[in-house]
Design a protein around this motif. Structure first.
Motif, short mmCIF file in Angstrom:
data_model
loop_
_atom_site.label_atom_id
_atom_site.label_comp_id
_atom_site.label_asym_id
_atom_site.label_seq_id
_atom_site.Cartn_x
_atom_site.Cartn_y
_atom_site.Cartn_z
N GLU A 101 21.17 25.77 82.29
CA GLU A 101 21.02 24.59 83.15
C GLU A 101 19.60 24.44 83.67
O GLU A 101 19.08 23.32 83.77
CB GLU A 101 22.01 24.66 84.31
N ILE A 102 18.94 25.55 84.02
CA ILE A 102 17.60 25.44 84.56
C ILE A 102 16.63 24.92 83.49
O ILE A 102 15.73 24.12 83.79
CB ILE A 102 17.11 26.80 85.12
N ILE A 103 16.83 25.30 82.23
CA ILE A 103 15.97 24.79 81.16
C ILE A 103 16.28 23.33 80.87
O ILE A 103 15.38 22.52 80.61
CB ILE A 103 16.10 25.66 79.90
N LYS A 104 17.56 22.98 80.93
CA LYS A 104 17.92 21.57 80.75
C LYS A 104 17.22 20.69 81.79
O LYS A 104 16.70 19.62 81.48
CB LYS A 104 19.43 21.39 80.86
N SER A 105 17.20 21.15 83.05
CA SER A 105 16.58 20.35 84.10
C SER A 105 15.06 20.32 83.95
O SER A 105 14.42 19.29 84.20
CB SER A 105 16.96 20.90 85.49
N LEU A 106 14.47 21.43 83.51
CA LEU A 106 13.03 21.45 83.28
C LEU A 106 12.64 20.52 82.13
O LEU A 106 11.66 19.76 82.24
CB LEU A 106 12.57 22.88 82.98
N VAL A 107 13.39 20.57 81.04
CA VAL A 107 13.08 19.71 79.88
C VAL A 107 13.25 18.24 80.25
O VAL A 107 12.43 17.39 79.88
CB VAL A 107 13.95 20.10 78.67
N ALA A 108 14.31 17.92 80.99
CA ALA A 108 14.52 16.54 81.43
C ALA A 108 13.34 16.07 82.30
O ALA A 108 12.88 14.92 82.18
CB ALA A 108 15.83 16.43 82.20
N TYR A 109 12.88 16.94 83.16
CA TYR A 109 11.74 16.63 84.03
C TYR A 109 10.48 16.41 83.20
O TYR A 109 9.73 15.44 83.41
CB TYR A 109 11.54 17.79 85.00
N ILE A 110 10.23 17.29 82.23
CA ILE A 110 9.06 17.19 81.37
C ILE A 110 9.09 15.87 80.58
O ILE A 110 8.08 15.15 80.49
CB ILE A 110 8.99 18.39 80.41
N LEU A 111 10.25 15.53 80.03
CA LEU A 111 10.36 14.29 79.27
C LEU A 111 10.15 13.07 80.15
O LEU A 111 9.50 12.09 79.75
CB LEU A 111 11.73 14.23 78.59
N ASP A 112 10.70 13.12 81.35
CA ASP A 112 10.53 12.00 82.28
C ASP A 112 9.06 11.80 82.64
O ASP A 112 8.56 10.67 82.64
CB ASP A 112 11.35 12.26 83.55
N LYS A 113 8.36 12.89 82.92
CA LYS A 113 6.94 12.79 83.28
C LYS A 113 6.09 12.38 82.10
O LYS A 113 5.07 11.69 82.26
CB LYS A 113 6.45 14.12 83.87
N SER A 114 6.49 12.78 80.90
CA SER A 114 5.72 12.40 79.71
C SER A 114 5.75 10.89 79.48
O SER A 114 4.81 10.32 78.93
CB SER A 114 6.24 13.13 78.48
N LYS A 115 6.83 10.24 79.94
CA LYS A 115 6.94 8.79 79.79
C LYS A 115 6.08 8.04 80.80
O LYS A 115 5.80 6.85 80.62
CB LYS A 115 8.40 8.37 79.95
N SER A 116 5.66 8.74 81.85
CA SER A 116 4.89 8.08 82.91
C SER A 116 3.39 8.09 82.64
O SER A 116 2.63 7.49 83.39
CB SER A 116 5.16 8.76 84.26
N SER A 117 2.97 8.78 81.58
CA SER A 117 1.53 8.90 81.31
C SER A 117 1.27 8.68 79.82
O SER A 117 1.85 9.37 78.98
CB SER A 117 1.04 10.30 81.71
N PRO A 118 0.39 7.74 79.48
CA PRO A 118 0.07 7.51 78.06
C PRO A 118 -0.47 8.77 77.39
O PRO A 118 -0.21 9.00 76.20
CB PRO A 118 -1.00 6.41 78.12
N GLU A 119 -1.20 9.58 78.14
CA GLU A 119 -1.77 10.80 77.57
C GLU A 119 -0.69 11.81 77.18
O GLU A 119 -0.92 12.68 76.34
CB GLU A 119 -2.74 11.46 78.56
N LEU A 120 0.49 11.72 77.80
CA LEU A 120 1.56 12.67 77.55
C LEU A 120 2.68 12.11 76.68
O LEU A 120 3.67 12.79 76.41
CB LEU A 120 2.17 13.14 78.88
N SER A 121 2.52 10.88 76.21
CA SER A 121 3.62 10.20 75.52
C SER A 121 4.04 10.90 74.24
O SER A 121 5.20 10.80 73.82
CB SER A 121 3.22 8.75 75.22
#
Length: 291
Positions: free
Chosen positions: A111-131
C-alpha cells in the motif's frame, strides 16, 4: 575510493570518516568549529525506525502527511544490507543521515508503494518537465529504483559521496545474489526551493514594500548540492508544488537571514541506469573533501 561493505548487516568494511576541521586559522572570521567524525552503517531495524521516520518526514516536507511513514520506514528497514545510515555516536544511536533504494516494481502490491507511485504520477502531470515519467513507470519492462536520501540540517554534503558509492557496490552484490536490484532507471525524490517576496514586508513603509514586492526568483536552488550534480545526468527532472499548504508565514521562517522568503518544493530526477555510475562519480569529484 570507498571500500565495498560486507553485506552481512553485522559486519561492515571500512568507510572513510568525514570531518569538519576545527583548524581554521586562515579564515578572516572567528568561527568556532567542532571536530565531528561520521560513521557509516547498514540499517539496524531495532534501532533506526524512529530516526528513519523522522528523516522521511523532513524529506517529504508538508506532504509527509499523505503517507504512512511508519510503513515506509518498515519497508526501508526490511532490506538492511542495501543503503546506509550515517551516525556520530555509534551504531546504536539515531542516524544523522540515510540513503536507500526501493524497487517500485517488486513492491508494487504494498500500500505504501501504491500511494507513492500514485503521488509521483500525479506530480508528473503537473510539470511539463516530468511528463515523460508516467510512461516510464507504466512500461512493464521498466525496473525503477526509488532513491530516498535525507540528512539533518548542518550535516555536511561531503557525507553523500561515500553513501552513493556504497549503494552502487551493494546493488552490484545484490544483483550477483539474484536479488531484485537490477534497475533500468533510478528515480530520486528530493527538495528544492525558490526565493519569494516576504510577507513580513507588508508591514514596511509603502515605498519599501513596493521595491521588495517584485523581488523573488524563478531560479531553483538545491538543498542538497549532490542533487544539482545528479540533475546534469538526468533523463528528466523537474519540480512541483506540494499538495499540502505550508501555512502562512512558513516561507518567512525559512528566510535564512535574507530579505526574501523561501518556498520549498518537491523535485524528481530520473536517471537511466547506464548513466548512474557516471553521475555518482561526478558527485564524488564535486563533493569529496581534499586529500
Amino acid at each position: 575510493m570507498v571500500k565495498k561493505r560486507n553485506r552481512d548487516p553485522e559486519i561492515l568494511a571500512e568507510a572513510p570518516p568525514a570531518k569538519t576541521d576545527g583548524d581554521d586559522s586562515g579564515s578572516d572570521e572567528d568561527i568556532d568549529m567542532v571536530n565531528v567524525e561520521f560513521e557509516w552503517f547498514n540499517f539496524k531495524p531495532d534501532i533506526d525506525f524512529h530516526g528513519t521516520k523522522s528523516l522521511l518526514r523532513q524529506l517529504l516536507d508538508v506532504d509527509h502527511q499523505l503517507f504512512d511513514l511508519s510503513a515506509l520506514a518498515d519497508l526501508i528497514l526490511s532490506q538492511p544490507t542495501v543503503g546506509s545510515t550515517v551516525k556520530v555516536d555509534g551504531e546504536d544511536t539515531d542516524a544523522y543521515a540515510f540513503l536507500t533504494i526501493l524497487n517500485l516494481h517488486e513492491h508494487r502490491e504494498k500500500e505504501i508503494i501504491k500511494s507513492l507511485v500514485a503521488y509521483i504520477l500525479d506530480k508528473s502531470k503537473s510539470s511539463p518537465e516530468l511528463s515523460a515519467l508516467g510512461p516510464v513507470l507504466s512500461d512493464s519492462s521498466s525496473q525503477v529504483g526509488l532513491i530516498l536520501a535525507e540528512r539533518l540540517i548542518n550535516v555536511p554534503s561531503e557525507i553523500s559521496p561515500p553513501m552513493y558509492t556504497m549503494l552502487i557496490d551493494e546493488i552490484e552484490a545484490a544483483v550477483e545474489d539474484e536479488e531484485p536490484y537490477k534497475f533500468t532507471h533510478y528515480l530520486i525524490i528530493s527538495k528544492t526551493y525558490r526565493e519569494i517576496a516576504s510577507s513580513l514586508d507588508q508591514e514596511d513603509a509603502p515605498r519599501t514594500k513596493k521595491s521588495k514586492a517584485g523581488k523573488g526568483s524563478k531560479e531553483t536552488f538545491y538543498f542538497h548540492p549532490e542533487d544539482e550534480v545528479l540533475q546534469r545526468h538526468a533523463f528528466l527532472s523537474g519540480s512541483y508544488e506540494y499538495t499540502k499548504d505550508e501555512g502562512e508565514g512558513m516561507a518567512d521562517s525559512k528566510r535564512a537571514f535574507q530579505d526574501l522568503g523561501i518556498k520549498a518544493q518537491g523535485t524528481m530526477l530520473l536517471i537511466e541506469a547506464a548513466k548512474f555510475e557516471g553521475a555518482v562519480k561526478a558527485i564524488c569529484e564535486y563533493l569529496s573533501p581534499p586529500q
